[in-house]
Design a protein around this motif. Structure first.
Motif, PDB file in Angstrom:
ATOM      1  N   GLN A 297     -71.166 -10.389 134.205  1.00  0.00           N
ATOM      2  CA  GLN A 297     -72.305 -10.328 135.123  1.00  0.00           C
ATOM      3  C   GLN A 297     -73.599 -10.669 134.398  1.00  0.00           C
ATOM      4  O   GLN A 297     -74.663 -10.130 134.716  1.00  0.00           O
ATOM      5  CB  GLN A 297     -72.395  -8.914 135.733  1.00  0.00           C
ATOM      6  N   LEU A 298     -73.532 -11.567 133.436  1.00  0.00           N
ATOM      7  CA  LEU A 298     -74.688 -11.893 132.620  1.00  0.00           C
ATOM      8  C   LEU A 298     -75.717 -12.710 133.408  1.00  0.00           C
ATOM      9  O   LEU A 298     -75.370 -13.662 134.110  1.00  0.00           O
ATOM     10  CB  LEU A 298     -74.252 -12.680 131.384  1.00  0.00           C
ATOM     11  N   THR A 299     -76.995 -12.340 133.243  1.00  0.00           N
ATOM     12  CA  THR A 299     -78.107 -13.071 133.841  1.00  0.00           C
ATOM     13  C   THR A 299     -79.108 -13.416 132.740  1.00  0.00           C
ATOM     14  O   THR A 299     -79.027 -12.925 131.614  1.00  0.00           O
ATOM     15  CB  THR A 299     -78.801 -12.214 134.907  1.00  0.00           C
ATOM     16  N   ALA A 319     -68.874 -19.063 130.827  1.00  0.00           N
ATOM     17  CA  ALA A 319     -68.565 -19.515 132.191  1.00  0.00           C
ATOM     18  C   ALA A 319     -68.445 -18.339 133.156  1.00  0.00           C
ATOM     19  O   ALA A 319     -68.193 -17.201 132.763  1.00  0.00           O
ATOM     20  CB  ALA A 319     -67.270 -20.320 132.187  1.00  0.00           C
ATOM     21  N   TYR A 320     -68.658 -18.645 134.441  1.00  0.00           N
ATOM     22  CA  TYR A 320     -68.512 -17.665 135.518  1.00  0.00           C
ATOM     23  C   TYR A 320     -69.398 -16.439 135.289  1.00  0.00           C
ATOM     24  O   TYR A 320     -68.947 -15.302 135.335  1.00  0.00           O
ATOM     25  CB  TYR A 320     -67.047 -17.256 135.677  1.00  0.00           C
ATOM     26  N   ASN A 341     -72.119 -21.248 136.758  1.00  0.00           N
ATOM     27  CA  ASN A 341     -73.268 -20.361 136.687  1.00  0.00           C
ATOM     28  C   ASN A 341     -74.255 -20.769 137.780  1.00  0.00           C
ATOM     29  O   ASN A 341     -73.859 -21.397 138.775  1.00  0.00           O
ATOM     30  CB  ASN A 341     -73.899 -20.416 135.290  1.00  0.00           C
ATOM     31  N   ASN A 342     -75.528 -20.440 137.603  1.00  0.00           N
ATOM     32  CA  ASN A 342     -76.549 -20.774 138.593  1.00  0.00           C
ATOM     33  C   ASN A 342     -77.579 -21.768 138.036  1.00  0.00           C
ATOM     34  O   ASN A 342     -78.738 -21.757 138.435  1.00  0.00           O
ATOM     35  CB  ASN A 342     -77.270 -19.501 139.057  1.00  0.00           C
ATOM     36  N   ILE A 343     -77.149 -22.613 137.114  1.00  0.00           N
ATOM     37  CA  ILE A 343     -78.053 -23.547 136.458  1.00  0.00           C
ATOM     38  C   ILE A 343     -78.394 -24.707 137.406  1.00  0.00           C
ATOM     39  O   ILE A 343     -77.502 -25.366 137.933  1.00  0.00           O
ATOM     40  CB  ILE A 343     -77.421 -24.080 135.160  1.00  0.00           C
ATOM     41  N   LEU A 377     -70.593 -28.163 132.233  1.00  0.00           N
ATOM     42  CA  LEU A 377     -71.655 -27.698 133.124  1.00  0.00           C
ATOM     43  C   LEU A 377     -71.249 -27.750 134.601  1.00  0.00           C
ATOM     44  O   LEU A 377     -72.093 -27.547 135.475  1.00  0.00           O
ATOM     45  CB  LEU A 377     -72.915 -28.544 132.917  1.00  0.00           C
ATOM     46  N   ASP A 378     -69.998 -28.048 134.905  1.00  0.00           N
ATOM     47  CA  ASP A 378     -69.576 -28.146 136.302  1.00  0.00           C
ATOM     48  C   ASP A 378     -69.638 -26.778 136.981  1.00  0.00           C
ATOM     49  O   ASP A 378     -69.623 -25.738 136.335  1.00  0.00           O
ATOM     50  CB  ASP A 378     -68.169 -28.722 136.399  1.00  0.00           C
ATOM     51  N   GLY A 379     -69.719 -26.778 138.294  1.00  0.00           N
ATOM     52  CA  GLY A 379     -69.803 -25.524 139.035  1.00  0.00           C
ATOM     53  C   GLY A 379     -71.207 -24.956 139.078  1.00  0.00           C
ATOM     54  O   GLY A 379     -71.391 -23.800 139.464  1.00  0.00           O
ATOM     55  N   ASN A 380     -72.203 -25.748 138.693  1.00  0.00           N
ATOM     56  CA  ASN A 380     -73.599 -25.346 138.803  1.00  0.00           C
ATOM     57  C   ASN A 380     -74.273 -26.176 139.902  1.00  0.00           C
ATOM     58  O   ASN A 380     -73.610 -26.867 140.669  1.00  0.00           O
ATOM     59  CB  ASN A 380     -74.304 -25.534 137.460  1.00  0.00           C
ATOM     60  N   ALA A 381     -75.599 -26.098 139.977  1.00  0.00           N
ATOM     61  CA  ALA A 381     -76.341 -26.860 140.989  1.00  0.00           C
ATOM     62  C   ALA A 381     -76.966 -28.112 140.392  1.00  0.00           C
ATOM     63  O   ALA A 381     -77.944 -28.641 140.926  1.00  0.00           O
ATOM     64  CB  ALA A 381     -77.417 -25.972 141.614  1.00  0.00           C
ATOM     65  N   LEU A 382     -76.426 -28.585 139.300  1.00  0.00           N
ATOM     66  CA  LEU A 382     -76.952 -29.770 138.630  1.00  0.00           C
ATOM     67  C   LEU A 382     -76.538 -31.041 139.370  1.00  0.00           C
ATOM     68  O   LEU A 382     -75.460 -31.115 139.953  1.00  0.00           O
ATOM     69  CB  LEU A 382     -76.437 -29.833 137.190  1.00  0.00           C
TER      70      LEU A 382
END
Length: 402
Positions: A297-299, A319-320, A341-343, A377-382
């Motif tokens: 749950q790292l931010t 990741a995640y 992540n939320n990058i 970096l996949d799974g982000n908003a990039l």
């Protein structure tokens, strides 16, 4: 004479007519007899059919008693029988095991439906007991096995280990007890042990001081248990001076474990609930090469910007999580996992360990260039394209996954 002949002809004609009439009467008589017999047979069969019993007026039908259904036991009670082999030519070889002549110090008792451990002979150095139904480990089975170096008890049903067991095994180096039903780390472990694998149990307790004398231990695997923050005391890892790998993944930790030995190379903390990392947590880890913190749950708030800037770090998994920015890392890092992540954006100039446009950097100076080879970096908003400053900085990159 003519009259006589006419009379005789008439008599013959009458006789000829009478013959078919008598045959017809005989046939009718037989048919009537057959019908009579058929009716008698039907009546006899009908008379043998059961007749319904008349009910008494006002009577109620008696309910039939239902048998209770057997309850399925929580644990199977009918195990397959143990597999016994022929008598061995090797003295002391139990019939429950196989003693290969080509490997005279090994005892193979794995996958033989055993409920109890047989008496282990004194000559055994390597003991394989995995994939059975053993539920306890007693001193009696090991009273002669003082030369054992390797014991594999994976995938059994072990709940209890005799406290005095390891006093009989002073030479034990490798102990595997994965996939059992242990609820705590066994006490009084052998001081010479080098590998202890206790993953996939139900461990929620580590007795105080259990590792104090285990200075030779290099691998401690406790992943996939039920360890929480309160179960890891301040000095729980004291004494593990030569530990190389600590695996606490897939537990219920919310904080980074305290007082982890600084000499470790690999720290695995995947699939916990860790929310933050204290500032300077890794500053004294001079050999740390692999860190895995996936699925926590790292931010950004809980991860200090330079906490991973450790000179020895080669492989970092984040990741995640819930990160929005790429943390700072050192020149030596080779693999970085930040997927899911939320990058939303990445700035190569900010994360580059040196000024991208620095004129002092030589294109041929390999030691001065960052060694990052793999970036996920996949799974982000990039969104593509890949920033040019990222490529200019990390010139050893072989693969970028976006």
């Amino acid at each position: 004479r003519e009259k006589f002949l006419k009379r005789e002809d008439c008599l013959q004609l009458h006789t000829a007519r009478q013959v078919p009439e008598e045959g017809f009467r005989t046939m009718r008589a037989r048919l009537g007899l057959f019908l009579l017999l058929s009716l008698l047979l039907i009546a006899a069969v009908w008379g043998q059919a059961p007749k319904p019993r008349p009910r008494k007026p006002g009577g109620t039908r008696r309910p039939t008693a239902t048998r209770p259904q057997p309850v399925e036991p929580a644990e199977p009670t009918d195990f397959p029988p143990p597999i016994l082999g022929p008598p061995s030519n090797i003295p002391g070889c139990p019939r429950e095991c196989f003693c290969p002549p080509s490997f005279p110090s090994a005892l193979y008792c794995d996958g033989r439906n055993l409920r109890k451990i047989p008496i282990i002979p004194a000559w055994a150095h390597y003991l394989y007991l995995q994939n059975n139904y053993i539920d306890e480990v007693t001193v009696e089975s090991f009273k002669n096995a003082t030369e054992l170096k390797w014991v594999n008890l994976d995938n059994n049903r072990i709940r209890r280990v005799d406290r005095q067991l390891f006093d009989k095994l002073p030479n034990l180096l490798f102990l595997y007890m994965e996939r059992n039903n242990l609820k705590e780390v066994p006490n009084d472990l052998p001081p010479n042990l080098e590998q202890l694998r206790l993953s996939r149990n139900q461990i929620s307790k580590i007795p105080p001081g259990v590792f104090n004398k285990m200075e030779h231990l290099v691998l401690l695997d406790l992943h996939h248990n039920k360890l929480g923050d309160s179960d890891l005391g301040k000095n729980i890892f004291k004494g593990l001076k030569n530990l190389v790998q600590l695996n606490l993944a897939h537990n219920i930790l919310r904080k980074m474990p305290p007082n982890v030995p600084h000499n470790i190379f690999q720290l695995f903390l995947d699939r916990n609930n860790i929310e933050d990392i204290p500032q300077g947590y890794f500053k004294d880890f001079h050999n740390l090469a692999f860190v895995r913190l996936n699925n926590n749950q790292l931010t950004d708030k809980g991860v200090p910007k330079t906490v991973f800037n450790v000179s020895s770090l080669l492989d970092l998994h984040l990741a995640y999580n819930k990160l929005s920015n790429v943390p700072v890392f050192n020149l030596q890092l080779e693999q970085l996992y930040l997927n899911n992540n939320n990058i939303e954006k990445i700035n190569g100039t900010e994360i580059c360990p040196f000024p991208v446009m620095s004129m002092s950097m030589s294109m041929n100076d390999e030691d001065a260039m960052p060694r990052l080879r793999y970036l996920r970096l996949d799974g982000n908003a990039l969104k593509p394209p890949i920033p040019m400053d990222l490529i200019m900085c990390f010139r050893h990159l072989k693969s970028i996954v976006m």
